[in-house]
Design a protein around this motif. Sequence first.
Motif, PDB file in Angstrom:
ATOM      1  N   UNK A 126     -69.089  13.581   5.253  1.00  0.00           N
ATOM      2  CA  UNK A 126     -70.242  13.331   4.385  1.00  0.00           C
ATOM      3  C   UNK A 126     -71.399  12.746   5.194  1.00  0.00           C
ATOM      4  N   UNK A 127     -72.604  13.055   4.756  1.00  0.00           N
ATOM      5  CA  UNK A 127     -73.820  12.444   5.309  1.00  0.00           C
ATOM      6  C   UNK A 127     -74.348  11.505   4.230  1.00  0.00           C
ATOM      7  N   UNK A 128     -74.251  10.214   4.490  1.00  0.00           N
ATOM      8  CA  UNK A 128     -74.334   9.206   3.442  1.00  0.00           C
ATOM      9  C   UNK A 128     -75.556   8.314   3.638  1.00  0.00           C
ATOM     10  N   UNK A 129     -76.337   8.147   2.570  1.00  0.00           N
ATOM     11  CA  UNK A 129     -77.389   7.138   2.540  1.00  0.00           C
ATOM     12  C   UNK A 129     -76.802   5.897   1.878  1.00  0.00           C
ATOM     13  N   UNK A 130     -76.680   4.817   2.641  1.00  0.00           N
ATOM     14  CA  UNK A 130     -76.083   3.564   2.165  1.00  0.00           C
ATOM     15  C   UNK A 130     -77.219   2.595   1.828  1.00  0.00           C
ATOM     16  N   UNK A 177     -91.087   9.806  -1.096  1.00  0.00           N
ATOM     17  CA  UNK A 177     -90.465   9.281   0.120  1.00  0.00           C
ATOM     18  C   UNK A 177     -88.949   9.456   0.088  1.00  0.00           C
ATOM     19  N   UNK A 178     -88.338   9.234  -1.078  1.00  0.00           N
ATOM     20  CA  UNK A 178     -86.889   9.367  -1.192  1.00  0.00           C
ATOM     21  C   UNK A 178     -86.459  10.823  -0.988  1.00  0.00           C
ATOM     22  N   UNK A 179     -87.205  11.737  -1.562  1.00  0.00           N
ATOM     23  CA  UNK A 179     -86.898  13.156  -1.372  1.00  0.00           C
ATOM     24  C   UNK A 179     -87.026  13.544   0.094  1.00  0.00           C
ATOM     25  N   UNK A 180     -88.085  13.073   0.746  1.00  0.00           N
ATOM     26  CA  UNK A 180     -88.286  13.400   2.153  1.00  0.00           C
ATOM     27  C   UNK A 180     -87.163  12.837   3.016  1.00  0.00           C
ATOM     28  N   UNK A 181     -86.746  11.613   2.724  1.00  0.00           N
ATOM     29  CA  UNK A 181     -85.675  10.991   3.494  1.00  0.00           C
ATOM     30  C   UNK A 181     -84.369  11.749   3.324  1.00  0.00           C
ATOM     31  N   UNK A 182     -84.006  12.048   2.084  1.00  0.00           N
ATOM     32  CA  UNK A 182     -82.726  12.702   1.834  1.00  0.00           C
ATOM     33  C   UNK A 182     -82.714  14.125   2.380  1.00  0.00           C
ATOM     34  N   UNK A 208     -80.662  13.315  -7.996  1.00  0.00           N
ATOM     35  CA  UNK A 208     -80.470  14.293  -9.071  1.00  0.00           C
ATOM     36  C   UNK A 208     -81.143  15.613  -8.728  1.00  0.00           C
ATOM     37  N   UNK A 209     -82.371  15.550  -8.248  1.00  0.00           N
ATOM     38  CA  UNK A 209     -83.096  16.776  -7.924  1.00  0.00           C
ATOM     39  C   UNK A 209     -82.437  17.562  -6.801  1.00  0.00           C
ATOM     40  N   UNK A 210     -81.812  16.856  -5.881  1.00  0.00           N
ATOM     41  CA  UNK A 210     -81.216  17.518  -4.717  1.00  0.00           C
ATOM     42  C   UNK A 210     -79.723  17.798  -4.895  1.00  0.00           C
ATOM     43  N   UNK A 211     -79.157  17.426  -6.045  1.00  0.00           N
ATOM     44  CA  UNK A 211     -77.739  17.667  -6.281  1.00  0.00           C
ATOM     45  C   UNK A 211     -76.821  16.792  -5.450  1.00  0.00           C
ATOM     46  N   UNK A 212     -77.286  15.601  -5.103  1.00  0.00           N
ATOM     47  CA  UNK A 212     -76.518  14.673  -4.263  1.00  0.00           C
ATOM     48  C   UNK A 212     -75.645  13.789  -5.148  1.00  0.00           C
ATOM     49  N   UNK A 213     -74.390  13.616  -4.747  1.00  0.00           N
ATOM     50  CA  UNK A 213     -73.474  12.772  -5.510  1.00  0.00           C
ATOM     51  C   UNK A 213     -73.781  11.303  -5.247  1.00  0.00           C
ATOM     52  N   UNK A 214     -73.766  10.494  -6.303  1.00  0.00           N
ATOM     53  CA  UNK A 214     -74.021   9.058  -6.217  1.00  0.00           C
ATOM     54  C   UNK A 214     -72.714   8.305  -6.398  1.00  0.00           C
ATOM     55  N   UNK A 215     -72.383   7.461  -5.430  1.00  0.00           N
ATOM     56  CA  UNK A 215     -71.263   6.540  -5.577  1.00  0.00           C
ATOM     57  C   UNK A 215     -71.851   5.203  -6.011  1.00  0.00           C
TER      58      UNK A 215
END
Length: 241
Positions: A126-130, A177-182, A208-215
């Motif tokens: 996984x590529x994870x934003x913590x 900014x969040x979209x650009x980072x992810x 949500x827009x990028x289909x990324x799972x949130x833990x």
Amino acid sequence: MRILILGGTAEARALAGRLVGMGHEVVTSLAGRTQTPKLPQGNVRVGGFGGIAGLETYLRAAHIERVVDATHPYAGTISANAVAAARGSGIPLVRLMRPAWEPEMGERWTMVESFSEAAAALPAGARVLVTTGHAELGRFLERNDCRLVVRLIERPGEPVPGHAKLILARPPYTLADELALMRGEAITHLVSKNSGGEQTRAKLEAARQLGIEVVMIARPAYGPAREVANVEDAIAALELA
């Protein structure tokens, strides 16, 4: 009225400003974890109290008449101590707690109860934003089978290993900014505490827009207190307590 605010949040600063403007004597207590905190109006003290007994002693010695717990939703120890110290001293306690986030249509959340569960929930590769702050950061850094992007306000005390990238930034964060980072980091998973509020809500919409799972790490349990969700209600509760 002499009021102690257990602070460190934007809500605590706003409340302190309102109460000072109303003529109350306000002391805001900060934990001291942030080197350059935004300071509220009124008096400020920095550092712990020495547990429940120390806080109760301070309340009596400083002739505090009301206590407001306006700490971060995950500042569990001081919130628990505030409940016990207020009960022991007989001083009314109001908890100013921003409402928790709720998953919206299209958001993919995995709810967990702890940082260790959050780290374990990440699949290999996984590529994870913590975005969980300094607390228990090591549990995520141990996941050397993942690529981590760790966002903090201040540099951690421990070194960041080669499979992790450190980003230092202070909220609020914009959706753009969040979209650009992810997108730029090809993030597949976001790890977050359920802090609530709007300053960091954009990361959930970006996920949500990028289909990324949130833990999502659930909030800790709090002891009994008169709980309100905004500054206006906190002022009303203090007047009625």
